[in-house]
Write a protein that holds these residues in place. Structure first.
Motif, PDB file in Angstrom:
ATOM      1  N   ALA A  28     -12.722  17.669  -1.616  1.00 25.07           N
ATOM      2  CA  ALA A  28     -12.187  18.384  -2.771  1.00 25.07           C
ATOM      3  C   ALA A  28     -11.191  17.519  -3.537  1.00 25.07           C
ATOM      4  CB  ALA A  28     -11.523  19.677  -2.314  1.00 25.07           C
ATOM      5  N   ASP A  29     -10.443  16.688  -2.805  1.00 22.23           N
ATOM      6  CA  ASP A  29      -9.423  15.874  -3.447  1.00 22.23           C
ATOM      7  C   ASP A  29     -10.051  14.596  -3.980  1.00 22.23           C
ATOM      8  OD1 ASP A  29      -7.209  14.561  -4.282  1.00 22.23           O
ATOM      9  OD2 ASP A  29      -6.174  14.584  -2.347  1.00 22.23           O
ATOM     10  N   GLU A  30     -10.162  14.485  -5.287  1.00 25.82           N
ATOM     11  CA  GLU A  30     -10.723  13.298  -5.911  1.00 25.82           C
ATOM     12  C   GLU A  30      -9.633  12.484  -6.592  1.00 25.82           C
ATOM     13  OE1 GLU A  30     -13.811  14.545  -8.518  1.00 25.82           O
ATOM     14  OE2 GLU A  30     -14.885  15.661  -6.976  1.00 25.82           O
ATOM     15  N   HIS A  31      -8.400  12.698  -6.210  1.00 24.42           N
ATOM     16  CA  HIS A  31      -7.271  12.032  -6.844  1.00 24.42           C
ATOM     17  C   HIS A  31      -7.343  10.528  -6.612  1.00 24.42           C
ATOM     18  CE1 HIS A  31      -3.378  11.225  -8.423  1.00 24.42           C
ATOM     19  NE2 HIS A  31      -2.781  11.077  -7.256  1.00 24.42           N
ATOM     20  N   LEU A  32      -7.339   9.757  -7.682  1.00 23.53           N
ATOM     21  CA  LEU A  32      -7.408   8.301  -7.601  1.00 23.53           C
ATOM     22  C   LEU A  32      -6.152   7.716  -8.241  1.00 23.53           C
ATOM     23  CD1 LEU A  32     -11.152   7.750  -8.598  1.00 23.53           C
ATOM     24  CD2 LEU A  32     -10.166   7.712  -6.292  1.00 23.53           C
ATOM     25  N   PRO A  33      -5.076   7.619  -7.487  1.00 21.84           N
ATOM     26  CA  PRO A  33      -3.804   7.181  -8.072  1.00 21.84           C
ATOM     27  C   PRO A  33      -3.837   5.743  -8.581  1.00 21.84           C
ATOM     28  CG  PRO A  33      -3.650   7.303  -5.683  1.00 21.84           C
ATOM     29  CD  PRO A  33      -4.946   7.956  -6.062  1.00 21.84           C
ATOM     30  N   GLY A  34      -4.788   4.951  -8.118  1.00 24.00           N
ATOM     31  CA  GLY A  34      -4.853   3.565  -8.561  1.00 24.00           C
ATOM     32  C   GLY A  34      -5.753   3.337  -9.758  1.00 24.00           C
ATOM     33  N   GLU A  35      -6.312   4.390 -10.301  1.00 21.44           N
ATOM     34  CA  GLU A  35      -7.277   4.236 -11.385  1.00 21.44           C
ATOM     35  C   GLU A  35      -6.632   3.515 -12.575  1.00 21.44           C
ATOM     36  OE1 GLU A  35     -10.893   6.889 -13.174  1.00 21.44           O
ATOM     37  OE2 GLU A  35      -8.999   7.894 -12.739  1.00 21.44           O
ATOM     38  N   GLY A  36      -7.312   2.465 -13.060  1.00 24.86           N
ATOM     39  CA  GLY A  36      -6.828   1.698 -14.199  1.00 24.86           C
ATOM     40  C   GLY A  36      -5.852   0.597 -13.864  1.00 24.86           C
ATOM     41  N   VAL A  37      -5.520   0.434 -12.583  1.00 27.45           N
ATOM     42  CA  VAL A  37      -4.557  -0.589 -12.163  1.00 27.45           C
ATOM     43  C   VAL A  37      -5.306  -1.748 -11.521  1.00 27.45           C
ATOM     44  CG1 VAL A  37      -2.529  -1.108 -10.760  1.00 27.45           C
ATOM     45  CG2 VAL A  37      -2.802   1.164 -11.775  1.00 27.45           C
ATOM     46  N   SER A  38      -5.097  -2.941 -12.029  1.00 25.82           N
ATOM     47  CA  SER A  38      -5.706  -4.140 -11.466  1.00 25.82           C
ATOM     48  C   SER A  38      -4.765  -4.756 -10.441  1.00 25.82           C
ATOM     49  CB  SER A  38      -6.004  -5.145 -12.583  1.00 25.82           C
ATOM     50  OG  SER A  38      -6.549  -6.332 -12.055  1.00 25.82           O
ATOM     51  N   VAL A  39      -5.291  -5.061  -9.269  1.00 21.93           N
ATOM     52  CA  VAL A  39      -4.490  -5.596  -8.163  1.00 21.93           C
ATOM     53  C   VAL A  39      -4.953  -7.008  -7.845  1.00 21.93           C
ATOM     54  CG1 VAL A  39      -3.752  -5.261  -5.780  1.00 21.93           C
ATOM     55  CG2 VAL A  39      -4.238  -3.276  -7.211  1.00 21.93           C
ATOM     56  N   THR A  40      -4.001  -7.920  -7.722  1.00 24.13           N
ATOM     57  CA  THR A  40      -4.303  -9.319  -7.402  1.00 24.13           C
ATOM     58  C   THR A  40      -3.828  -9.620  -5.989  1.00 24.13           C
ATOM     59  OG1 THR A  40      -4.003  -9.926  -9.725  1.00 24.13           O
ATOM     60  CG2 THR A  40      -4.018 -11.713  -8.116  1.00 24.13           C
ATOM     61  N   PRO A  41      -4.734  -9.605  -5.009  1.00 24.46           N
ATOM     62  CA  PRO A  41      -4.330  -9.947  -3.641  1.00 24.46           C
ATOM     63  C   PRO A  41      -4.371 -11.450  -3.412  1.00 24.46           C
ATOM     64  CG  PRO A  41      -6.610  -9.265  -3.646  1.00 24.46           C
ATOM     65  CD  PRO A  41      -6.144  -9.191  -5.081  1.00 24.46           C
ATOM     66  N   ALA A  42      -3.693 -11.890  -2.386  1.00 21.21           N
ATOM     67  CA  ALA A  42      -3.805 -13.263  -1.900  1.00 21.21           C
ATOM     68  C   ALA A  42      -4.219 -13.201  -0.433  1.00 21.21           C
ATOM     69  CB  ALA A  42      -2.480 -14.005  -2.051  1.00 21.21           C
ATOM     70  N   ARG A  43      -4.657 -14.320   0.084  1.00 19.13           N
ATOM     71  CA  ARG A  43      -4.945 -14.422   1.513  1.00 19.13           C
ATOM     72  C   ARG A  43      -4.583 -15.823   1.966  1.00 19.13           C
ATOM     73  NH1 ARG A  43     -11.634 -14.556   1.676  1.00 19.13           N
ATOM     74  NH2 ARG A  43     -11.848 -16.646   0.760  1.00 19.13           N
ATOM     75  N   LEU A  73      -4.128 -19.064  -0.596  1.00 19.19           N
ATOM     76  CA  LEU A  73      -2.916 -19.852  -0.804  1.00 19.19           C
ATOM     77  C   LEU A  73      -2.303 -20.301   0.517  1.00 19.19           C
ATOM     78  CD1 LEU A  73      -1.147 -17.630  -3.510  1.00 19.19           C
ATOM     79  CD2 LEU A  73      -2.276 -19.828  -3.909  1.00 19.19           C
ATOM     80  N   ASP A  74      -1.671 -21.474   0.503  1.00 22.96           N
ATOM     81  CA  ASP A  74      -0.796 -21.878   1.591  1.00 22.96           C
ATOM     82  C   ASP A  74       0.477 -21.028   1.542  1.00 22.96           C
ATOM     83  OD1 ASP A  74      -2.273 -23.916   2.862  1.00 22.96           O
ATOM     84  OD2 ASP A  74      -1.720 -25.348   1.295  1.00 22.96           O
ATOM     85  N   ASN A  75       1.251 -21.091   2.608  1.00 21.86           N
ATOM     86  CA  ASN A  75       2.452 -20.263   2.681  1.00 21.86           C
ATOM     87  C   ASN A  75       3.437 -20.485   1.529  1.00 21.86           C
ATOM     88  OD1 ASN A  75       1.492 -19.138   5.041  1.00 21.86           O
ATOM     89  ND2 ASN A  75       2.689 -20.466   6.376  1.00 21.86           N
TER      90      ASN A  75
END
Length: 347
Positions: A28-43, A73-75
Motif C-alpha cells: 500500500a505504501d508507495e512513498h518514494l522519498p528519493g524520487e528526483g534525487v540523483s545520488v553519486t556513490p563511490a567505492r 577511488l583511493d582513500n
C-alpha cells in the motif's frame, strides 16, 4: 541536494514506483522519498568492497533515488571528495584504520551506521608448512637471516611481504610496523596490485613455496588459504600503531582467532568496523537515505561468501550487481523493514 546529470544509470533491481512483497502483492505504501534525487556513490579500489556498495546502491534505488554508477577511488581522494560533496557516500570506511583521514572529511562528512560492526580482522600470515618447519610465530622472526632468506625470491636480502598498494589505509600501518619493529633491513613490502600479488602468492603456495602476506577479513584469501590448515596468523611482540590509532593498541589482542599461532592472538591490528561515510549536506537533505544508512548492515560471512564467488570467476560488474540483487532477494523481509524505517524518517 538535488543534482541533475545527462547520463543517469539506475542500478539493476531498482523498483520504479511499486514495491512487491515476496508473495507478489502490491504494498500500500508507495512513498518514494528519493524520487528526483540523483545520488553519486563511490567505492574503494579493493574489489572485496564492491559487493556492499552494490547492495546499498540497489536498496537506495528502491526508495526512488536515481543512483549513478559508483566512482572508484583511493582513500585520500574519496575522503576529500565526500567532504566537498563531489560524491555522496561510500560504504567502505574502515575504522579505526581510516582515522588518519578524519581531519580531511569531518568538516563536511560523517559516519552513519555500520555495514559490519567489529570482527573485520587484519594481520600477517605465513604458509603453515614453512611456519611449522621453521617455528615462525612472530614478525620478529624475520630478523633471522635463515628465515627471511626463505621468502627472498629475488636474492636482495629482504623477505617479500605481499602488502597494500599506495593510497590504502593499511599501507600506512604496514610502513609504521616495519619501521617500529626494526624490520626495514629485513622485510620488503610489495605494493603492487593486491589481487595480482596475492594471485602470484597463491601460485607459489600451490608449488610448495613459502609465502608471507598481509590480509583482512572478509576476504577471499582466507577462503582459499584456510587459517590453521594452509596458513597461520603470526603475532607481534607488542602492539604499536600510528598516532591516529594509538588509543586502540590495547585492542589488537583477539581471543579465538582460527589459525593463529597463539591464543589469545596479538595480531598487531585492532578489529575494525566497516562503516558508511556520508556527505553531511546529503544526509541532512535526505533523511530517508540517512536512516537507511543507520539501520542497514550486511553480515561479514555474507561478504566473505560473495568475495569467494568473485575469485572463482564471477567478478564482472554484471556478476557483482547480480550478487547484490540475490542478497536483497534472500533478505527481502529484512530489507523491507529497513525501507519502511527509511520512509518513516522522511515523513
Amino acid at each position: 541536494m538535488i543534482r541533475k546529470t545527462g547520463h543517469r544509470t539506475l542500478l539493476a533491481g531498482a523498483m520504479a514506483a511499486l514495491l512487491l512483497t515476496p508473495a507478489g502483492s502490491l504494498l500500500a505504501d508507495e512513498h518514494l522519498p528519493g524520487e528526483g534525487v540523483s545520488v553519486t556513490p563511490a567505492r574503494a579500489t579493493w574489489d572485496t568492497g564492491w559487493f556492499p556498495a552494490g547492495v546499498y546502491s540497489q536498496v537506495l534505488a528502491e526508495l526512488g533515488y536515481e543512483v549513478e554508477r559508483p566512482t572508484t577511488l583511493d582513500n585520500p581522494p574519496f575522503y576529500q571528495s565526500v567532504a566537498q560533496g563531489d560524491v555522496d557516500f561510500w560504504v567502505n570506511g574502515w575504522f579505526p584504520l581510516h582515522n588518519t583521514y578524519r581531519e580531511t572529511f569531518e568538516q563536511g562528512a560523517e559516519l552513519i551506521g555500520y555495514v559490519a560492526r567489529g570482527g573485520a580482522l587484519q594481520g600477517y600470515l605465513v604458509d603453515k608448512a614453512t611456519a611449522d618447519e621453521h617455528n615462525i610465530t612472530s614478525l620478529e622472526d624475520f630478523k633471522d637471516p635463515e628465515i627471511k632468506a626463505l621468502f627472498d625470491s629475488d636474492d636482495n636480502g629482504l623477505a617479500e611481504l605481499v602488502a597494500c598498494p599506495p593510497g590504502w589505509g593499511c599501507e600506512l600501518v604496514i610502513e609504521h610496523h616495519i619501521e617500529a619493529y626494526g624490520l626495514t633491513d629485513h622485510v620488503e613490502p610489495i605494493k603492487a596490485s593486491y589481487s595480482a600479488s596475492m594471485a602470484e602468492a597463491l601460485g607459489r603456495f600451490q608449488e610448495g613455496e613459502p609465502i608471507f602476506f598481509y590480509t583482512w577479513t572478509p576476504n577471499w584469501t582466507v577462503g582459499l588459504l584456510e587459517p590453521g590448515e594452509d596458513v597461520v596468523w603470526i603475532t607481534v611482540e607488542e602492539a604499536t600503531l600510528p598516532e591516529d590509532q594509538k588509543e586502540f593498541e590495547d585492542a589488537t589482542v583477539v581471543e579465538g582467532v582460527e589459525g593463529c599461532v597463539e591464543d589469545p592472538c596479538n595480531l598487531g591490528w585492532p578489529a575494525n568496523d566497516i562503516r558508511p561515510v556520508v556527505n553531511s549536506e546529503f544526509a541532512d537533505n535526505n533523511p530517508a537515505a540517512a536512516r537507511l544508512f543507520e539501520v542497514m548492515s550486511i553480515p561479514l560471512e555474507d561478504i566473505f561468501a560473495q568475495n569467494a564467488r568473485m575469485f572463482d570467476g564471477e567478478d564482472s560488474e554484471e556478476d557483482i550487481q547480480r550478487h547484490a540483487e540475490e542478497w536483497i532477494d534472500e533478505h527481502r523481509e529484512q530489507v523491507d523493514e529497513w525501507l519502511d524505517q527509511a520512509r518513516e524518517a522522511a515523513m
